[in-house]
Scaffold this motif. Structure first.
Motif, PDB file in Angstrom:
ATOM      1  N   VAL A   1       0.842  -1.201   0.000  1.00  0.00           N
ATOM      2  CA  VAL A   1       0.000   0.000   0.000  1.00  0.00           C
ATOM      3  C   VAL A   1       0.876   1.250   0.000  1.00  0.00           C
ATOM      4  CG1 VAL A   1      -1.806   1.277   1.192  1.00  0.00           C
ATOM      5  CG2 VAL A   1      -1.845  -1.215   1.208  1.00  0.00           C
TER       6      VAL A   1
ATOM      7  N   SER B   1       3.890   1.459  -1.132  1.00  0.00           N
ATOM      8  CA  SER B   1       4.493   1.565  -2.462  1.00  0.00           C
ATOM      9  C   SER B   1       3.510   2.184  -3.448  1.00  0.00           C
ATOM     10  CB  SER B   1       4.936   0.188  -2.964  1.00  0.00           C
ATOM     11  OG  SER B   1       6.027  -0.295  -2.214  1.00  0.00           O
ATOM     12  N   ALA B   2       2.229   1.816  -3.324  1.00  0.00           N
ATOM     13  CA  ALA B   2       1.198   2.411  -4.176  1.00  0.00           C
ATOM     14  C   ALA B   2       1.067   3.901  -3.895  1.00  0.00           C
ATOM     15  CB  ALA B   2      -0.145   1.706  -3.942  1.00  0.00           C
ATOM     16  N   ASN B   3       1.209   4.286  -2.629  1.00  0.00           N
ATOM     17  CA  ASN B   3       1.184   5.698  -2.261  1.00  0.00           C
ATOM     18  C   ASN B   3       2.302   6.458  -2.966  1.00  0.00           C
ATOM     19  OD1 ASN B   3       2.726   7.680  -0.238  1.00  0.00           O
ATOM     20  ND2 ASN B   3       0.535   7.932   0.144  1.00  0.00           N
TER      21      ASN B   3
ATOM     22  N   ALA C   1       1.687   6.660  -6.823  1.00  0.00           N
ATOM     23  CA  ALA C   1       0.668   7.634  -7.206  1.00  0.00           C
ATOM     24  C   ALA C   1       1.232   9.042  -7.243  1.00  0.00           C
ATOM     25  CB  ALA C   1      -0.508   7.571  -6.228  1.00  0.00           C
TER      26      ALA C   1
ATOM     27  N   TRP D   1      -6.655   0.973   1.263  1.00  0.00           N
ATOM     28  CA  TRP D   1      -5.913   0.980  -0.004  1.00  0.00           C
ATOM     29  C   TRP D   1      -6.190   2.257  -0.792  1.00  0.00           C
ATOM     30  CZ3 TRP D   1      -2.329  -1.810  -2.693  1.00  0.00           C
ATOM     31  CH2 TRP D   1      -1.953  -3.062  -2.204  1.00  0.00           C
TER      32      TRP D   1
ATOM     33  N   THR E   1      -3.440   5.508  -1.031  1.00  0.00           N
ATOM     34  CA  THR E   1      -2.888   5.701  -2.374  1.00  0.00           C
ATOM     35  C   THR E   1      -3.169   7.107  -2.886  1.00  0.00           C
ATOM     36  OG1 THR E   1      -3.151   3.342  -2.892  1.00  0.00           O
ATOM     37  CG2 THR E   1      -2.915   4.866  -4.754  1.00  0.00           C
TER      38      THR E   1
ATOM     39  N   GLY F   1      -0.996   9.998  -1.557  1.00  0.00           N
ATOM     40  CA  GLY F   1       0.279  10.260  -2.230  1.00  0.00           C
ATOM     41  C   GLY F   1       0.111  11.150  -3.442  1.00  0.00           C
TER      42      GLY F   1
END
Length: 375
Positions: A236, A238-240, A243, A281, A285, A288
């Motif tokens: 999560v 890393s997704a932040n 983005a 999630w 995300t 970010g």
């Protein structure tokens, strides 16, 4: 995996490679810090809370470096090289540290060097929307790549393995030492910011104080409140970071950038009370994306309201580092007293005040510049 490297090639057309690499090294160091904290505690047989002192020392001296450098120096190749060598030496000392106190001292030196390097990078692009975005995008880009690599290094060894990697990385920017422009940089003493610039600097400090106070505990909330596996939580985050890449690279207008901070304020409240993993999630995300849509625009606004943008660049970095240092301390107190819900409300209140201040400055008279008085 080739996408980040293709992106780096496009950034080189606007910003010197050495500055981008130095910014990446700084980001990787800060990404590594919370990940190696348990390993540091184990190595010196101390509690996790006590181990956090090395992070506080590193961030505290980052404030000193980014705030003090523009008051004492002009951007130069010599300062760039010296800061990188000091950073590499600090990481080597961290590997060999026989006692925790030596580790804390070495990370303090690292923080000082990182503060100077960050100021050097932003002093060369502050006020240029495109180039500021190109430097800013290195933060989320490095965040996406660094976290899993550091995790592998910890599995292969311990915190000393990570410090060895950081020492090597600190030398990489020396392969492309940039030329520095000293236009509009201090020539006869320090120049004070006028009220509008000062308001923006304080707002940046408040924003990172409230935001970091919430964000640093989102990992714990994910495990305790949302029932998520720690590895999934890392995905999560890393997704932040991912983005934030398109947001930082945005080439369009960034009017009313402070408004982007209203969404994370709302997210902080929702995340403090919700318990559904899809909500976690989604909101973490988007957080970010919002952050990196806002920050380059606020930097540009600060530069527009300053006659000496390079000096304000250091002030902005120092203010944000101070917010990141003290926000988690205050957040820990709030969590202990009222839980994650209370933390979300408190953090949101601070972020809303900061966002409102940024919008007020942007909507005010744009003709006022930082005339500055030498001090």
């Amino acid at each position: 995996m080739q996408a980040p490297f293709r992106l780096l090639q496009t950034l080189r057309g606007t910003v010197e490679l050495g500055l981008l690499l130095a910014t990446g090294v700084a980001t990787a160091t800060f990404v590594a810090t919370p990940l190696i904290l348990p390993a540091v505690a184990a190595r010196f047989d101390i509690g996790t809370g006590s181990a956090g002192l090395f992070s506080a020392a590193q961030l505290g001296l980052f404030v000193v470096g980014s705030w003090g450098a523009p008051r004492l120096f002009e951007p130069s190749r010599r300062l760039f090289v010296g800061s990188l060598l000091a950073l590499a030496s600090a990481s080597c000392t961290s590997i060999l540290a026989p006692e925790f106190s030596v580790l804390v001292a070495s990370r303090a030196l690292a923080g000082l060097s990182l503060g100077v390097l960050t100021w050097l990078a932003y002093s060369q692009v502050f006020g240029d929307t495109e180039r500021t975005g190109d430097v800013a995008v290195i933060g989320p880009l490095t965040g996406v790549l660094a976290a899993p690599l550091i995790g592998v290094a910890l599995q292969a060894g311990d915190d000393r393995t990570v410090f060895a990697i950081l020492a090597v990385l600190a030398l990489v920017p020396l392969s492309s030492i940039p030329q520095f422009s000293v236009a509009d940089v201090r020539s006869t003493g320090r120049n004070k910011p006028v009220p509008q610039a000062l308001v923006l600097i304080v707002a940046l400090a408040l924003m990172t104080f409230g935001g970091a106070g919430v964000f640093v505990f989102l990992g714990a909330a994910a495990v305790e409140q949302y029932g998520m596996d720690p590895f999934v939580v890392s995905l999560v985050f890393s997704a932040n970071a991912a983005a934030g890449i398109p947001a930082a690279r945005w080439r369009g207008a960034r009017r009313f950038s402070g408004a982007w901070f209203f969404l994370p304020a709302v997210f902080a409240v929702v995340l403090g009370f919700a318990d559904q993993q899809p909500v976690y999630w989604l909101l973490v995300t988007i957080w970010g994306f919002c952050f990196w849509m806002a920050i380059p625009g606020v930097y540009n606004l600060l530069a527009e309201r300053s006659r000496y943008p390079a000096e304000r660049a250091g002030d902005a970095q120092a203010a944000m580092a101070a917010g990141r240092a003290f926000g988690p301390l205050a957040g820990g107190v709030v969590v202990g007293v009222g839980g994650f819900g209370a933390l979300g409300v408190a953090g949101a209140a601070v972020m809303l005040v900061a966002a409102a201040a940024m919008l007020t400055v942007e909507r005010s008279n744009t003709g006022v510049l930082d005339q500055g008085e030498p001090t």
